[in-house]
Write an enzyme that holds these catalytic residues in place. Structure first.
Site, PDB file in Angstrom:
ATOM      1  N   ASP A  41     -66.933  85.541  -2.420  1.00  0.00           N
ATOM      2  CA  ASP A  41     -67.429  86.864  -2.015  1.00  0.00           C
ATOM      3  C   ASP A  41     -66.751  87.953  -2.829  1.00  0.00           C
ATOM      4  O   ASP A  41     -67.404  88.872  -3.324  1.00  0.00           O
ATOM      5  CB  ASP A  41     -67.130  87.125  -0.532  1.00  0.00           C
ATOM      6  CG  ASP A  41     -67.963  86.253   0.390  1.00  0.00           C
ATOM      7  OD1 ASP A  41     -68.990  85.723  -0.063  1.00  0.00           O
ATOM      8  OD2 ASP A  41     -67.566  86.106   1.561  1.00  0.00           O
ATOM      9  N   HIS A  43     -70.798  84.035   8.213  1.00  0.00           N
ATOM     10  CA  HIS A  43     -69.798  82.984   7.996  1.00  0.00           C
ATOM     11  C   HIS A  43     -69.684  82.121   9.248  1.00  0.00           C
ATOM     12  O   HIS A  43     -69.659  82.667  10.352  1.00  0.00           O
ATOM     13  CB  HIS A  43     -68.410  83.604   7.795  1.00  0.00           C
ATOM     14  CG  HIS A  43     -68.149  84.112   6.414  1.00  0.00           C
ATOM     15  ND1 HIS A  43     -66.951  84.691   6.074  1.00  0.00           N
ATOM     16  CD2 HIS A  43     -68.909  84.125   5.297  1.00  0.00           C
ATOM     17  CE1 HIS A  43     -66.989  85.046   4.795  1.00  0.00           C
ATOM     18  NE2 HIS A  43     -68.168  84.723   4.310  1.00  0.00           N
ATOM     19  N   HIS A  87     -74.177  88.947   4.982  1.00  0.00           N
ATOM     20  CA  HIS A  87     -74.227  87.491   5.101  1.00  0.00           C
ATOM     21  C   HIS A  87     -73.335  87.062   6.253  1.00  0.00           C
ATOM     22  O   HIS A  87     -72.564  87.860   6.792  1.00  0.00           O
ATOM     23  CB  HIS A  87     -73.909  86.784   3.780  1.00  0.00           C
ATOM     24  CG  HIS A  87     -72.466  86.764   3.377  1.00  0.00           C
ATOM     25  ND1 HIS A  87     -71.795  87.879   2.962  1.00  0.00           N
ATOM     26  CD2 HIS A  87     -71.576  85.745   3.324  1.00  0.00           C
ATOM     27  CE1 HIS A  87     -70.551  87.551   2.654  1.00  0.00           C
ATOM     28  NE2 HIS A  87     -70.374  86.254   2.879  1.00  0.00           N
ATOM     29  N   GLU A 118     -74.997  79.552   5.947  1.00  0.00           N
ATOM     30  CA  GLU A 118     -74.831  80.997   5.883  1.00  0.00           C
ATOM     31  C   GLU A 118     -76.207  81.646   5.769  1.00  0.00           C
ATOM     32  O   GLU A 118     -77.119  81.074   5.174  1.00  0.00           O
ATOM     33  CB  GLU A 118     -73.990  81.393   4.653  1.00  0.00           C
ATOM     34  CG  GLU A 118     -72.542  80.985   4.758  1.00  0.00           C
ATOM     35  CD  GLU A 118     -71.652  81.693   3.723  1.00  0.00           C
ATOM     36  OE1 GLU A 118     -72.150  82.515   2.936  1.00  0.00           O
ATOM     37  OE2 GLU A 118     -70.444  81.391   3.724  1.00  0.00           O
TER      38      GLU A 118
HETATM   39 ZN    ZN Z   1     -68.904  84.967   2.452  1.00  0.00          ZN
END
Ligand code: ZN
Length: 129
Positions: free
Chosen positions: A90, A80, A78, A24
């Site tokens: 999250d 994924h 961010h 990530e």
């Molecule tokens: Zn996440």
């Protein structure tokens, strides 16, 4: 409620996400009133495909930089390796950081944004210019 970015900024975030693969990526989105003017890429010290963490000194540096430029942290970005929906982790961190969370999916190549104000809800991503 929405977050505004230019097409160029979204391209840059997608490329930051691609460069971090298989992990990530993360970045701070600085600006004013929901409009992003600066992207600050951060290092994901988890080096993980399912989570991200920012080193505390780098985090403080980002806050100092924002303050020196008189900018707000309007969002946390961010990526994924999965659909762009907030994970359980999250959601937990969104509660502590009630700014817009912008998530890019490396599999679907799409952006989605969320905020937690009492509950997690989707925020529109507006593309300007
Ligand atoms: Zn996440």
């Amino acid at each position: 409620m929405e977050i505004s970015l230019t097409a160029g900024q979204l391209e840059r975030l997608a490329s930051i996400a691609k460069d971090a693969l298989p992990n990530e990526s993360c970045a701070f989105l600085l600006g004013e009133d929901g409009t992003v003017t600066e992207i600050l890429p951060m290092r994901n010290i988890d080096e993980s495909q399912v989570s991200f963490s920012i080193e505390p000194r780098e985090l403080l540096g980002a806050y100092d930089f924002a303050e020196s430029k008189k900018l707000q942290i309007v969002g946390i970005f961010h990526s994924h390796p999965a659909p762009p929906a907030p994970s359980g982790t999250d959601r937990k961190f969104m509660e502590i950081n009630p700014v817009v969370w912008l998530i890019y999916s490396n599999t679907e190549h799409t952006f989605k944004a969320y905020i937690n104000d009492n509950e997690v809800r989707e925020v529109a991503v507006r593309i300007t210019g």
